[in-house]
Design an enzyme around this catalytic site. Structure first.
Site, PDB file in Angstrom:
ATOM      1  N   GLU A 173     -45.640 -45.082  15.529  1.00  0.00           N
ATOM      2  CA  GLU A 173     -46.615 -45.837  16.338  1.00  0.00           C
ATOM      3  C   GLU A 173     -46.983 -45.201  17.678  1.00  0.00           C
ATOM      4  O   GLU A 173     -46.777 -45.802  18.742  1.00  0.00           O
ATOM      5  CB  GLU A 173     -46.073 -47.242  16.599  1.00  0.00           C
ATOM      6  CG  GLU A 173     -45.828 -48.028  15.330  1.00  0.00           C
ATOM      7  CD  GLU A 173     -45.158 -49.387  15.568  1.00  0.00           C
ATOM      8  OE1 GLU A 173     -44.564 -49.590  16.637  1.00  0.00           O
ATOM      9  OE2 GLU A 173     -45.243 -50.242  14.672  1.00  0.00           O
ATOM     10  N   GLU A 366     -43.258 -50.864   7.442  1.00  0.00           N
ATOM     11  CA  GLU A 366     -42.649 -51.991   8.166  1.00  0.00           C
ATOM     12  C   GLU A 366     -43.425 -53.258   7.876  1.00  0.00           C
ATOM     13  O   GLU A 366     -44.669 -53.270   7.952  1.00  0.00           O
ATOM     14  CB  GLU A 366     -42.678 -51.767   9.689  1.00  0.00           C
ATOM     15  CG  GLU A 366     -41.670 -50.775  10.192  1.00  0.00           C
ATOM     16  CD  GLU A 366     -41.597 -50.745  11.707  1.00  0.00           C
ATOM     17  OE1 GLU A 366     -41.741 -51.816  12.333  1.00  0.00           O
ATOM     18  OE2 GLU A 366     -41.404 -49.653  12.249  1.00  0.00           O
TER      19      GLU A 366
HETATM   20  C1  BG6 Z   1     -42.274 -52.208  15.097  1.00  0.00           C
HETATM   21  C2  BG6 Z   1     -41.296 -51.148  15.559  1.00  0.00           C
HETATM   22  O1  BG6 Z   1     -43.494 -52.065  15.662  1.00  0.00           O
HETATM   23  O2  BG6 Z   1     -41.852 -53.530  15.301  1.00  0.00           O
HETATM   24  C3  BG6 Z   1     -39.841 -51.501  15.320  1.00  0.00           C
HETATM   25  O3  BG6 Z   1     -41.595 -49.916  14.948  1.00  0.00           O
HETATM   26  C4  BG6 Z   1     -39.599 -52.935  15.755  1.00  0.00           C
HETATM   27  O4  BG6 Z   1     -39.021 -50.570  15.975  1.00  0.00           O
HETATM   28  C5  BG6 Z   1     -40.521 -53.840  14.931  1.00  0.00           C
HETATM   29  O5  BG6 Z   1     -38.270 -53.343  15.646  1.00  0.00           O
HETATM   30  C6  BG6 Z   1     -40.308 -55.321  15.137  1.00  0.00           C
HETATM   31  O6  BG6 Z   1     -40.389 -55.650  16.488  1.00  0.00           O
HETATM   32  P1  BG6 Z   1     -39.216 -56.446  17.191  1.00  0.00           P
HETATM   33  O7  BG6 Z   1     -39.618 -56.522  18.613  1.00  0.00           O
HETATM   34  O8  BG6 Z   1     -39.167 -57.781  16.529  1.00  0.00           O
HETATM   35  O9  BG6 Z   1     -37.979 -55.662  16.971  1.00  0.00           O
END
Ligand code: BG6
Length: 469
Positions: A173, A366
Site C-alpha cells: 500500500e 487482504e
Molecule cells: C491493511 C494493512 O491496510 O489494513 C494491514 O496492510 C492492517 O497491515 C490492515 O493490519 C487492517 O487494519 P487494522 O488497523 O485493523 O490492523
C-alpha cells in the site's frame, strides 16, 4: 474456482513476529509505535520510552510459534501464505555491508516449513516496515539513497530464497502514504515541510525502487511473478448529482494514481495534473522514466475492507470510519465495531473496476473482519459474525470470477491468526481463524485456539469454494 486458485491467509512480519531484538534484528519503524485504542492514536516516540507499551515488540510471537502456526495453516488446507520479511532482520541498519545471517536463517526455516506442507509463500518485501536507522540518518524515502538500500536488500532475499518463492510483492500500500505517511514510508512530516511535496517525492522514490526490483526479480528467475499492492475499495457517488459522481470517480483515480505507475509503467495524465494542482514538483532523474517503463508488475494485489461514499456532505451527515481513510456514511450498510462499513457487493465491483482498468491478473491479499472475540472456558470461540462476513464476501468474489470472468490468482484473508492491529495497535481487534491469548498490553499465554471460523474456512478450501452459500 480454478483448481490452482490460491486460498490462504495473510500477515505482516511487524504485526506477528515479535522478538524485536532477537537474532541481531535492528529496530524498525514499527518498534517505536506505541499502542493505541479506538479513541487514542498510536504515538511515534523518539526511540523506546519505558513509559509506553509497544505492541509490535511481541506481535503474536510467530518468531517462536512459526512451526505450530504453519501446521495450523496446513490443517486448514492453505494453498498459500502471504507474509512479509522484516527488512530490519536482514539489514539491521538498512545500509549494512553484509546481511545478517541469523535473520536470513529464520526465513530459511519458515520457507522450508511451508514447503513441507506445499504452501506457496507470497512475500511482501516491505509491509509497513523498514529499518529505523534509515529514517534517522537519511530521512527515510525522502532520500533517493534509500532506493539502493531497498534494492540491495531485495536482491539478497530474492537470491537466497529463489528456490522457495515465486510470488513477490514489492511494497504494501504505497498509496496509504497520502493518509498515514509513516506506515508505508516511515515519514513524519515536519512543520516547515510542504506535505504534498514530501509524500509524492517519497512515493516516486518507492516507485523507482519497486520497478528496479521487478526487473531484478525477473532476472533472478524468469518465473518470478511480482505484484504491486494497493489500498482500494471502490468509491460510490453520494447521489446521482453529476458533482457527486465526478467526486467519486476522481477519488478512485486518486487512490489508483500510484499503482497505475506500477501497472502501466508511467504516471497517468490525471496524476500529473493532480500534482500540478497540488503544486508538487516531482524531481525525476535521467533514466527514471525508463526504469518505470521496464519495471511493470505482473499482477495487481489489493486490500479490500470497505467501499466509500463521496459527495457533498449535508448538514447532520457524518463521516464513516475506516482503514486509513473514509468517506461519508453509507446508509445502506452496517459497520463493524470500529466503524468500518461492511460491503460484500463492493468487493465484486472493486474486482471488476480494477480489472477493467488494468487487464492483468488480480490477487485479493487482504480482506477480513476485526472484532472482539470471546474465548470461552472450554477453549472455544464462536465467531459466527466473522463467518457471515467472509461468506458474503467470498460469494461476491466467486461471482466476479465465475460470472464476470475477472482473472484472480487467489484470496488471502487478513490476519488469519490474531495479530497486532496496524491502525490502533490493539490486540482485541481480532481478525483470525485462530485466537491468540494476548491482551492489549501484552499479557497472556500466547497459546493458540481454533475459532469456529477455522473449521468453516477449512471446508471452503476443501470444496474449492463449493461450500459457500
Ligand atoms: C491493511 C494493512 O491496510 O489494513 C494491514 O496492510 C492492517 O497491515 C490492515 O493490519 C487492517 O487494519 P487494522 O488497523 O485493523 O490492523
Amino acid at each position: 474456482m480454478d483448481k490452482n486458485f490460491l486460498w490462504g491467509g495473510a500477515t505482516a512480519a511487524n504485526q506477528c513476529e515479535g522478538a524485536y531484538t532477537e537474532g541481531n534484528k535492528g529496530l524498525s519503524i514499527m518498534d517505536v509505535m506505541t499502542n493505541g485504542s479506538k479513541t487514542h492514536k498510536r504515538l511515534i516516540t523518539d526511540g523506546i520510552d519505558e513509559n509506553y507499551y509497544y505492541p509490535n515488540h511481541d506481535g503474536n510471537r510467530f518468531y517462536e510459534h512459526y512451526k505450530e502456526d504453519i501446521e495450523l495453516m496446513a490443517e486448514m488446507g492453505f494453498k498459500c501464505y502471504r507474509m512479509s520479511i522484516a527488512w530490519s532482520r536482514i539489514y539491521p541498519n538498512g545500509g549494512d555491508k553484509t546481511p545478517n545471517e541469523e535473520g536470513l536463517k529464520f526465513y530459511d526455516k519458515v520457507f522450508s516449513e511451508l514447503k513441507k506442507y506445499d504452501i506457496e509463500p507470497v512475500v511482501t518485501l516491505s509491509h509497513y516496515e523498514m529499518p529505523l536507522h534509515l529514517v534517522k540518518k537519511y530521512g527515510s524515502w525522502r532520500n533517493r539513497k534509500v532506493i539502493d538500500f531497498f534494492v540491495t536488500y531485495s536482491q539478497t532475499v530474492m537470491e537466497r530464497y529463489k528456490d522457495y518463492v515465486r510470488y513477490w510483492i514489492t511494497f504494501n500500500e504505497i498509496n496509504a502514504i497520502e493518509f498515514m505517511p509513516y506506515f508505508p514510508a516511515g515519514l513524519v512530516i515536519e512543520e516547515n515541510e510542504d506535505r504534498n511535496q514530501v509524500i509524492y517525492q517519497a512515493a516516486h522514490h518507492m516507485l523507482v525502487a519497486s520497478a528496479k526490483v521487478v526487473q531484478l526479480a525477473h532476472r533472478i528467475n524468469p518465473n518470478n511473478k511480482v505484484g504491486c499492492m494497493t489500498l482500494f475499495g471502490v468509491n460510490y457517488p453520494r447521489t446521482c448529482h453529476p458533482d457527486d459522481v465526478l467526486k467519486a470517480e476522481f477519488t478512485n483515480y486518486e487512490f489508483l494514481g500510484i499503482p497505475d505507475v506500477q501497472v502501466f509503467g508511467y504516471y497517468t495524465d490525471y496524476q500529473l495534473s493532480l500534482y500540478k494542482r497540488k503544486n508538487v514538483k516531482l524531481v525525476m532523474e535521467k533514466g527514471d522514466e525508463e526504469i518505470l517503463k521496464n519495471g511493470k508488475v505482473d499482477f495487481c494485489s489489493f486490500s479490500y475492507y470497505m467501499s466509500m461514499v463521496q459527495g457533498e456532505k449535508r448538514d447532520g451527515e457524518t463521516h464513516a470510519k475506516g482503514n486509513m481513510v473514509a468517506g461519508l456514511e453509507n446508509p445502506y450498510l452496517q459497520s463493524n465495531e470500529w466503524g468500518w462499513q461492511i460491503d460484500p457487493v463492493g468487493l465484486r465491483i472493486t474486482l471488476n473496476y480494477l480489472y477493467q482498468r488494468y487487464r492483468i491478473p488480480l490477487f485479493i491479499v487482504e480482506n477480513g473482519l476485526g472484532a472482539e472475540d470471546v474465548l470461552l472456558d472450554d477453549g472455544t470461540i464462536h465467531d459466527d459474525y466473522r463467518i457471515s462476513y467472509l461468506n458474503k464476501h467470498l460469494i461476491e468474489m466467486k461471482k466476479a470470477v465465475e460470472v464476470d470472468r475477472v482473472p484472480l490468482i487467489g484470496y488471502t484473508m487478513w490476519g488469519w491468526i490474531d495479530l497486532v492491529s496496524a491502525g490502533s495497535g490493539e490486540m482485541k481487534k481480532r481478525y483470525g481463524f485462530v485466537y491468540v491469548d494476548k491482551d492489549d498490553l501484552g499479557n497472556g499465554t500466547y497459546n493458540r485456539y481454533k475459532k469456529d471460523s477455522f473449521y468453516w474456512y477449512k471446508e471452503v478450501i476443501r470444496t474449492n469454494g463449493e461450500s459457500l452459500k
